[in-house]
Design an enzyme around this catalytic site. Structure first.
Site, PDB file in Angstrom:
ATOM      1  N   GLY A   7       0.679  -1.109  -0.014  1.00 14.17           N
ATOM      2  CA  GLY A   7      -0.124  -0.102  -0.052  1.00 14.17           C
ATOM      3  C   GLY A   7       0.854   1.412   0.079  1.00 14.17           C
ATOM      4  N   TYR A  20      -9.259   5.105 -12.875  1.00 12.86           N
ATOM      5  CA  TYR A  20      -9.129   5.891 -11.552  1.00 12.86           C
ATOM      6  C   TYR A  20      -8.873   7.390 -11.767  1.00 12.86           C
ATOM      7  CZ  TYR A  20      -7.578   0.979 -10.379  1.00 12.86           C
ATOM      8  OH  TYR A  20      -7.594  -0.317 -10.422  1.00 12.86           O
ATOM      9  N   GLU A  31       3.917  -6.855   1.716  1.00 14.02           N
ATOM     10  CA  GLU A  31       3.268  -7.266   0.465  1.00 14.02           C
ATOM     11  C   GLU A  31       3.584  -5.689  -0.406  1.00 14.02           C
ATOM     12  OE1 GLU A  31      -0.675  -8.533   1.105  1.00 14.02           O
ATOM     13  OE2 GLU A  31      -0.044 -10.322   2.133  1.00 14.02           O
ATOM     14  N   CYS A  42     -12.697   3.888 -29.340  1.00 16.00           N
ATOM     15  CA  CYS A  42     -13.892   4.679 -29.452  1.00 16.00           C
ATOM     16  C   CYS A  42     -14.597   4.832 -28.259  1.00 16.00           C
ATOM     17  CB  CYS A  42     -14.856   3.977 -30.658  1.00 16.00           C
ATOM     18  SG  CYS A  42     -13.948   3.738 -31.884  1.00 16.00           S
TER      19      CYS A  42
HETATM   20  N1  LLP Z   1      -1.673  -7.018  -0.567  1.00 18.56           N
HETATM   21  C1  LLP Z   1      -3.126  -6.891  -0.763  1.00 18.56           C
HETATM   22  C2  LLP Z   1      -3.660  -8.082   0.022  1.00 18.56           C
HETATM   23  C3  LLP Z   1      -3.475  -6.139  -1.978  1.00 18.56           C
HETATM   24  O1  LLP Z   1      -4.844  -6.307  -2.162  1.00 18.56           O
HETATM   25  C4  LLP Z   1      -2.710  -5.120  -2.680  1.00 18.56           C
HETATM   26  C5  LLP Z   1      -3.168  -4.429  -3.738  1.00 18.56           C
HETATM   27  C6  LLP Z   1      -1.312  -5.194  -2.112  1.00 18.56           C
HETATM   28  C7  LLP Z   1      -0.840  -6.122  -1.439  1.00 18.56           C
HETATM   29  C8  LLP Z   1      -0.500  -4.336  -3.011  1.00 18.56           C
HETATM   30  O2  LLP Z   1      -0.789  -3.010  -2.896  1.00 18.56           O
HETATM   31  P1  LLP Z   1       0.503  -2.057  -3.363  1.00 18.56           P
HETATM   32  O3  LLP Z   1       1.678  -2.119  -2.594  1.00 18.56           O
HETATM   33  O4  LLP Z   1       0.647  -2.369  -4.723  1.00 18.56           O
HETATM   34  O5  LLP Z   1      -0.174  -0.686  -3.125  1.00 18.56           O
HETATM   35  N2  LLP Z   1      -5.206  -1.047  -9.538  1.00 18.56           N
HETATM   36  C9  LLP Z   1      -4.988  -0.280  -8.838  1.00 18.56           C
HETATM   37  C10 LLP Z   1      -4.388  -0.739  -7.595  1.00 18.56           C
HETATM   38  C11 LLP Z   1      -5.051  -2.152  -6.596  1.00 18.56           C
HETATM   39  C12 LLP Z   1      -4.490  -2.589  -5.638  1.00 18.56           C
HETATM   40  C13 LLP Z   1      -5.033  -3.681  -5.225  1.00 18.56           C
HETATM   41  N3  LLP Z   1      -4.429  -4.519  -4.043  1.00 18.56           N
HETATM   42  C14 LLP Z   1      -4.186   0.916  -9.151  1.00 18.56           C
HETATM   43  O6  LLP Z   1      -3.848   0.734 -10.519  1.00 18.56           O
HETATM   44  O7  LLP Z   1      -4.017   1.832  -8.760  1.00 18.56           O
END
Ligand code: LLP
Length: 422
Positions: free
Chosen positions: A239, A319, A276, A345
């Site tokens: 996150g 987004y 993660e 389109c």
């Molecule tokens: N762990 C879990 C349980 C998650 O659901 C996610 C992301 C992560 C780790 C990794 O999060 P990160 O470090 O990448 O923020 N498609 C969206 C982002 C969706 C994130 C979903 N979960 C975008 O393009 O911004």
């Protein structure tokens, strides 16, 4: 920090000219930098120094096997959310013990697959899933470490569509129910309930929501331990956000600040940790390169029509996300505001409105969309019968196509005529 920079006026990925890749691979394409991947992984890991921590790359952010293999070779594990991602992680050489299986709804077949490969941990998101997992694990004669993914009811203050930690979000187990479910889990066959998991959202640009969630997790661990449930492992999710806009002066917290906060909150807790991160590792390690098809002036606007579209990089359409766009050939020409749009389109096939680009840009010139390594190629589709965008990995002065562009035949390969039409 990334390794995309101008050399003699031409954008390079490490030591490889983007113009060379474009000429040989064709556009659009994604380009990743090995040195940047390595650096981000290293900086994140260093921020956690002193913790007994495993960094499990969130495969959903970029599931290219060569990218994951690069991270695995540096010591990464993987966080996966489907049977497909699990198989990709294994193909990339991830140690099963360093694989965490997360996800809101895992099918019985996926749980069976994870158990058959002896993944290190399964993050359970509901009581029903816990029951199924116990049944499948005991039928296989296995015991699996689980975390309940708890929902701390914290607003991460991020985009509504990627927030996960509020009680109205579909994720995790409600805070108040967690202790009861842990008591149940600790009695179930095939289940080792010794971990707690939390993930509150993505692209989080402040420490405060993390800190609020983690403090709640600490209290829960103490409560559970007092209840006789021996929690030994914490999965703090991903996150941490990245800067998308070079003009913005608000920078997300650094991995060092994040790590220091984690150490402060969990001081003396005596647990191992899993993280993660997805975006933080890969976002700035990737760009998408596109060629300008044409420039169209209307009375109200100038449109730069590029050969990449929302199917290749959906984040702006989905987004309202911003990606910096730069010319591949450095230009000293004054900038003028343009709308950068794709050929699909749909009105929403627009990467940026009133974006300042050199006025000298013309058809045939290349542009690069920055910070596109996370949730870029993985979210691509073949909408408008456009082939999936290929991916290229650079290392020093070498590059390789690590996912080729499908041919029309490839795209048609899964289609069949119904028997009545033959
Ligand atoms: N762990 C879990 C349980 C998650 O659901 C996610 C992301 C992560 C780790 C990794 O999060 P990160 O470090 O990448 O923020 N498609 C969206 C982002 C969706 C994130 C979903 N979960 C975008 O393009 O911004």
């Amino acid at each position: 920090m990334h390794h995309f920079s101008y050399r003699s006026g031409v954008l390079h990925a490490e030591a490889v000219a983007i113009t060379r890749i474009a000429a040989e691979v064709g556009t659009p394409f994604y380009c990743y930098s090995t040195a940047t991947l390595a650096r981000h992984f290293q900086v994140f890991t260093e921020g956690l120094a002193g913790l007994n921590a495993t960094v499990c790359f969130a495969v959903k952010a970029n599931s290219n096997v060569a990218v994951i293999r690069t991270l695995v070779s540096l010591g990464a594990g993987c966080d996966v959310v489907s049977g497909g991602e699990l198989l990709i992680a294994l193909k990339a050489g991830a140690a099963p013990a360093k694989i965490v299986f997360s996800g809101v709804g895992k099918t019985e077949a996926e749980l069976r697959l994870a158990l058959s490969h002896n993944v290190g941990q399964i993050n359970v998101e509901s009581e029903a899933e816990l029951d199924t997992l116990s049944r499948v694990a005991s039928s296989l004669g296995k015991t699996v470490r689980i975390a309940l993914r708890v929902n701390p009811d914290v607003d991460a203050g991020t985009h509504d569509k990627i927030s996960t930690g509020r009680k109205e979000d579909k994720f995790g187990i409600e805070w108040a129910t967690a202790p009861k479910l842990y008591r149940k889990a600790s009695q179930l066959p095939g289940i080792d309930a010794s971990a707690v998991a939390v993930h509150i959202g993505s692209q989080i640009t402040e420490l405060a929501p993390f800190e609020a969630a983690f403090k709640r997790v600490r209290e829960l661990v103490q409560q559970l331990r007092a209840d006789g449930i021996d929690i030994r492992h914490l999965d703090l999710g991903g996150g941490l956000g990245v800067p998308y806009d070079h003009n913005s002066n608000t920078m997300p917290p650094s991995p060092e600040e994040y790590g220091a906060m984690v150490k402060r909150v969990f001081d003396g807790i005596d647990c191992s940790f899993t993280f993660e991160p997805g975006r933080l590792i890969v976002a700035n390690a990737g760009i998408m390169v596109s060629e300008i098809i044409s420039i169209k002036d209307s009375s109200a606007r100038r449109f730069v029509i590029v050969d990449a579209a929302m199917n290749d990089l959906v984040r702006p359409a989905m987004y309202g996300a911003r990606h910096d766009i730069i010319p591949v050939q450095e230009s000293s020409s004054a900038t003028a505001p343009v709308d950068v749009v794709g050929p699909i389109c749909e009105t929403t096939d627009c990467f940026a409105k009133a974006y300042p680009l050199p006025a000298s840009l013309k058809a045939g010139d290349l542009v690069a969309f920055l910070t596109a390594g996370a949730y870029g190629a993985v979210m691509a589709s073949s909408y408008n019968a456009r082939p999936l965008v290929p991916e290229v990995l650079v290392s020093g002065d070498q590059y390789a196509v690590v996912r080729r562009r499908p041919s029309f035949e490839d795209m048609m390969a899964l289609e069949q005529s119904p028997p009545w039409a033959e």
